[in-house]
Design an enzyme around this catalytic site. Structure first.
Site, PDB file in Angstrom:
ATOM      1  N   ASP A   1      -6.966   4.208  -4.611  1.00  0.00           N
ATOM      2  CA  ASP A   1      -7.673   4.050  -3.329  1.00  0.00           C
ATOM      3  C   ASP A   1      -8.308   5.423  -3.088  1.00  0.00           C
ATOM      4  O   ASP A   1      -8.520   6.178  -4.060  1.00  0.00           O
ATOM      5  CB  ASP A   1      -6.699   3.643  -2.213  1.00  0.00           C
ATOM      6  CG  ASP A   1      -7.412   3.172  -0.941  1.00  0.00           C
ATOM      7  OD1 ASP A   1      -7.861   2.026  -0.906  1.00  0.00           O
ATOM      8  OD2 ASP A   1      -7.546   3.972   0.019  1.00  0.00           O
TER       9      ASP A   1
ATOM     10  N   LYS B   1       0.868  -1.191   0.000  1.00  0.00           N
ATOM     11  CA  LYS B   1       0.000   0.000   0.000  1.00  0.00           C
ATOM     12  C   LYS B   1       0.892   1.224   0.000  1.00  0.00           C
ATOM     13  O   LYS B   1       2.037   1.165   0.449  1.00  0.00           O
ATOM     14  CB  LYS B   1      -0.878   0.022   1.255  1.00  0.00           C
ATOM     15  CG  LYS B   1      -2.142   0.848   1.107  1.00  0.00           C
ATOM     16  CD  LYS B   1      -3.244   0.056   0.443  1.00  0.00           C
ATOM     17  CE  LYS B   1      -4.427   0.911   0.094  1.00  0.00           C
ATOM     18  NZ  LYS B   1      -5.562   0.080  -0.364  1.00  0.00           N
TER      19      LYS B   1
HETATM   20  P1  NDP Z   1     -12.968   7.703  -2.914  1.00  0.00           P
HETATM   21  O1  NDP Z   1     -11.926   8.720  -2.685  1.00  0.00           O
HETATM   22  O2  NDP Z   1     -13.497   7.515  -4.290  1.00  0.00           O
HETATM   23  O3  NDP Z   1     -14.193   7.973  -1.951  1.00  0.00           O
HETATM   24  C1  NDP Z   1     -14.118   7.945  -0.535  1.00  0.00           C
HETATM   25  C2  NDP Z   1     -15.225   8.829  -0.073  1.00  0.00           C
HETATM   26  O4  NDP Z   1     -15.555   8.717   1.298  1.00  0.00           O
HETATM   27  C3  NDP Z   1     -14.825  10.282  -0.257  1.00  0.00           C
HETATM   28  O5  NDP Z   1     -15.899  10.936  -0.789  1.00  0.00           O
HETATM   29  C4  NDP Z   1     -14.492  10.753   1.138  1.00  0.00           C
HETATM   30  O6  NDP Z   1     -14.591  12.154   1.325  1.00  0.00           O
HETATM   31  C5  NDP Z   1     -15.558  10.032   1.867  1.00  0.00           C
HETATM   32  N1  NDP Z   1     -15.266  10.003   3.263  1.00  0.00           N
HETATM   33  C6  NDP Z   1     -14.073  10.066   3.859  1.00  0.00           C
HETATM   34  N2  NDP Z   1     -14.223  10.043   5.187  1.00  0.00           N
HETATM   35  C7  NDP Z   1     -15.549   9.952   5.399  1.00  0.00           C
HETATM   36  C8  NDP Z   1     -16.344   9.864   6.556  1.00  0.00           C
HETATM   37  N3  NDP Z   1     -15.787   9.911   7.761  1.00  0.00           N
HETATM   38  N4  NDP Z   1     -17.670   9.751   6.410  1.00  0.00           N
HETATM   39  C9  NDP Z   1     -18.235   9.710   5.212  1.00  0.00           C
HETATM   40  N5  NDP Z   1     -17.532   9.825   4.079  1.00  0.00           N
HETATM   41  C10 NDP Z   1     -16.207   9.935   4.177  1.00  0.00           C
HETATM   42  O7  NDP Z   1     -12.402   6.323  -2.356  1.00  0.00           O
HETATM   43  P2  NDP Z   1     -12.886   4.843  -2.645  1.00  0.00           P
HETATM   44  O8  NDP Z   1     -14.335   4.796  -2.892  1.00  0.00           O
HETATM   45  O9  NDP Z   1     -11.942   4.268  -3.613  1.00  0.00           O
HETATM   46  O10 NDP Z   1     -12.567   4.156  -1.250  1.00  0.00           O
HETATM   47  C11 NDP Z   1     -13.522   4.052  -0.200  1.00  0.00           C
HETATM   48  C12 NDP Z   1     -13.100   2.932   0.735  1.00  0.00           C
HETATM   49  O11 NDP Z   1     -13.044   1.693   0.013  1.00  0.00           O
HETATM   50  C13 NDP Z   1     -11.726   3.084   1.376  1.00  0.00           C
HETATM   51  O12 NDP Z   1     -11.753   2.478   2.649  1.00  0.00           O
HETATM   52  C14 NDP Z   1     -10.821   2.264   0.457  1.00  0.00           C
HETATM   53  O13 NDP Z   1      -9.654   1.843   1.111  1.00  0.00           O
HETATM   54  C15 NDP Z   1     -11.750   1.100   0.156  1.00  0.00           C
HETATM   55  N6  NDP Z   1     -11.442   0.307  -1.033  1.00  0.00           N
HETATM   56  C16 NDP Z   1     -11.263   0.889  -2.252  1.00  0.00           C
HETATM   57  C17 NDP Z   1     -11.022   0.104  -3.364  1.00  0.00           C
HETATM   58  C18 NDP Z   1     -10.887   0.672  -4.725  1.00  0.00           C
HETATM   59  O14 NDP Z   1     -10.717  -0.103  -5.664  1.00  0.00           O
HETATM   60  N7  NDP Z   1     -10.971   1.972  -4.924  1.00  0.00           N
HETATM   61  C19 NDP Z   1     -10.889  -1.350  -3.253  1.00  0.00           C
HETATM   62  C20 NDP Z   1     -11.183  -1.870  -1.940  1.00  0.00           C
HETATM   63  C21 NDP Z   1     -11.429  -1.050  -0.891  1.00  0.00           C
HETATM   64  P3  NDP Z   1     -13.245  13.010   1.716  1.00  0.00           P
HETATM   65  O15 NDP Z   1     -12.275  12.797   0.623  1.00  0.00           O
HETATM   66  O16 NDP Z   1     -13.773  14.393   1.769  1.00  0.00           O
HETATM   67  O17 NDP Z   1     -12.745  12.575   3.040  1.00  0.00           O
HETATM   68  O1  2IT Z   2      -8.011  -1.662  -0.933  1.00  0.00           O
HETATM   69  C1  2IT Z   2      -7.924  -2.144  -2.090  1.00  0.00           C
HETATM   70  O2  2IT Z   2      -8.054  -3.352  -2.289  1.00  0.00           O
HETATM   71  C2  2IT Z   2      -7.665  -1.223  -3.194  1.00  0.00           C
HETATM   72  N1  2IT Z   2      -7.599  -0.012  -2.974  1.00  0.00           N
HETATM   73  C3  2IT Z   2      -7.438  -1.757  -4.572  1.00  0.00           C
HETATM   74  C4  2IT Z   2      -6.023  -2.214  -4.746  1.00  0.00           C
HETATM   75  C5  2IT Z   2      -5.648  -2.642  -6.150  1.00  0.00           C
HETATM   76  O3  2IT Z   2      -4.462  -2.937  -6.315  1.00  0.00           O
HETATM   77  O4  2IT Z   2      -6.487  -2.687  -7.043  1.00  0.00           O
END
Ligand code: NDP
Ligand code: 2IT
Length: 445
Positions: free
Chosen positions: A164, A124
């Site tokens: 992420d 990461k």
């Molecule tokens: P994004 O940046 O697209 O979206 C995250 C969203 O959540 C942002 O809008 C952020 O706002 C908001 N947010 C942050 N803190 C809070 C809070 N306390 N309450 C409500 N909303 C909040 O990220 P992703 O959708 O990619 O990621 C979301 C989660 O999923 C993370 O935990 C990530 O690690 C996980 N994840 C992502 C993957 C991927 O492929 N993208 C894969 C697997 C897991 P702000 O920026 O203003 O804080």
């Molecule tokens: O938390 C996760 O699994 C991710 N942000 C995606 C990682 C990846 O390599 O696609």
């Protein structure tokens, strides 16, 4: 193995890393019996080797804003474990990023990637850079400056980053452009690439789609389905968007989404143009959900509260770590929620998980439920290696199969004597065993 002793030691050696301690404790509590049944793990120092990342890089990222002011951020890459494949895991750009958060995410990634059945190790990275309020050119300059350091330590067979929080297709594009310029190579480095230059179809949707496929699998064990269910979702980023899209397709009604400013409740459901509007909001520099309620008459904005107080059948947290506390868990239990499935990484606090696991709510942990994102990254790597591109249906069907297989694996390792499935235990044991056996095979390195 004595979990309390290992944790005491870790906390003493590495104070000030609470998220990392939280993630390690959860895994150790699940695998303690397996470790005690396999004394050769202990004699090979397996746990000590597993909880120490292979290496951690930190580097300076100087960049210039549109007014000519110089800024310095800190960049990181944690290469945690490559026993079963190259280091693989996302990059997070958010002001809260620190070594504790990246180590927790890298540690989780080891077991998640192992569950996908694909050959990927865990890593990461990211930066404490705040993308909110930055212009497109500033984002580009930051990504280029970040890659000026990162490129030295990554490679298509070594370490393959992805997105992420705060890192999506746009950022991957700028990062890739700089990597290509520095190496003179058009290789499968970075996943989540644009569809015209090596990205896989379905990768943007994959994490959210996978979470919904996993939820459906869990419901099916009780003879239930998503059709007609009311779902509370948090976040409004990439994962929330994919989940909301697929939930609608499968006949569920999504009634909330949330941001750092509070949540939106929409009794009529979040579908159609409202889903597109989520993306517009996320792309805007505002980065708050309150405007959603101004745009749609049926939506109400609830300031500074969590969506888990809303009555729902299913809860899917998709925002960030530790966003669901014990009060939220009590609300879900009181409202007769039937299933809680983690879209984000570690969104539920340990006290909340404890309450949920004591209740009748089916609980799907993130490292199993959200593995569809990295699994599809693995599929992107395969396509890049073969220099071809699968169709949308081909990738989606593979994603579907992988989520089905992860669910079966969790059931196999998590079935309890009373016939219930402990998905936390199942995911941790299955993810761990594959990595542990590979580490044993490869000797003390
Ligand atoms: P994004 O940046 O697209 O979206 C995250 C969203 O959540 C942002 O809008 C952020 O706002 C908001 N947010 C942050 N803190 C809070 C809070 N306390 N309450 C409500 N909303 C909040 O990220 P992703 O959708 O990619 O990621 C979301 C989660 O999923 C993370 O935990 C990530 O690690 C996980 N994840 C992502 C993957 C991927 O492929 N993208 C894969 C697997 C897991 P702000 O920026 O203003 O804080
Ligand atoms: O938390 C996760 O699994 C991710 N942000 C995606 C990682 C990846 O390599 O696609």
């Amino acid at each position: 193995m004595n979990v309390d002793n290992v944790m005491l030691n870790l906390e003493k050696r590495l104070p000030g890393e609470p998220e990392y301690h939280q993630a390690v404790r959860e895994v150790l509590e699940s695998i303690v019996d397996i470790c005690n049944q396999n004394p050769h793990f202990e004699s090979a120092g397996l746990i000590e080797r597993l909880i120490e990342p292979d290496r951690v890089f930190t580097f300076k990222v100087p960049w210039v804003d549109d007014e000519g002011n110089v800024h310095v951020n800190r960049g990181y890459r944690v290469q945690f474990n490559n026993a079963i494949g190259p280091y693989k895991g996302g990059l997070r750009f958010h002001p809260s990023v620190n070594i504790s958060i990246l180590k927790f995410l890298g540690f989780e990634q080891i077991f998640k990637n192992s569950l996908t059945t694909l050959p990927m190790g865990g890593g990461k990275g990211g930066s404490d850079f705040q993308p909110k309020g930055k212009s497109d050119k500033e984002i580009m300059r930051f990504c280029q400056a970040f890659m000026l350091e990162l490129w030295k330590i990554i490679g298509p067979e070594t370490d393959v980053p992805a997105g992420d929080i705060g890192v999506g297709t746009r950022e991957i594009g700028y990062l890739y452009g700089m990597y290509k310029k520095l190496t003179h190579e058009h290789t499968g480095i970075l996943t989540g690439k644009g569809l015209n230059w090596g990205g896989s179809l379905i990768r943007p949707e994959a994490t959210g789609f996978g979470v919904v496929y996993f939820t459906n699998e869990m419901l099916a064990t009780k003879g239930l389905s998503l059709k007609g269910k009311t779902v509370a979702v948090s976040g409004f980023g990439n994962v929330a968007w994919g989940a909301v899209t697929k939930l609608n397709e499968l006949g569920a009604k999504v009634v909330t989404l949330s941001g750092p400013d509070g949540y939106v409740f929409d009794e009529e459901g979040i579908y159609g143009r409202k889903i597109d509007y989520m993306l517009e909001l996320r792309a805007s520099n505002e980065d708050i959900v309150q405007p959603f309620a101004d745009e749609f008459e049926s939506a109400v904005f609830v300031k500074d509260k969590h969506p888990w107080e809303v009555k729902c059948d299913i809860a899917i947290p998709c925002a960030t770590q530790n966003e669901l506390n014990s009060e939220d868990a009590s609300n879900l239990i009181g409202n007769k929620c039937i299933c809680l499935c983690e879209g984000a990484n570690m969104p539920c606090m340990p006290e909340a998980i404890e309450l949920i696991r004591q209740s009748d709510i089916i609980f799907g942990p993130g490292k199993a439920a959200n593995a569809g994102g990295v699994a599809t990254s693995g599929l992107e790597m395969s396509q890049n290696s073969m220099k071809l591109m699968w169709t949308k249906d081909e990738v989606d069907s593979r994603l579907h199969q992988i989520m089905h297989a992860i669910h079966q694996t969790c059931v196999k390792h998590g079935i309890t004597p009373d016939g219930k499935v402990d998905y936390v235990k199942g995911a941790n044991i299955a993810g761990f065993l594959k990595v542990a056996n590979a580490m044993i095979d490869q000797g003390i390195i």
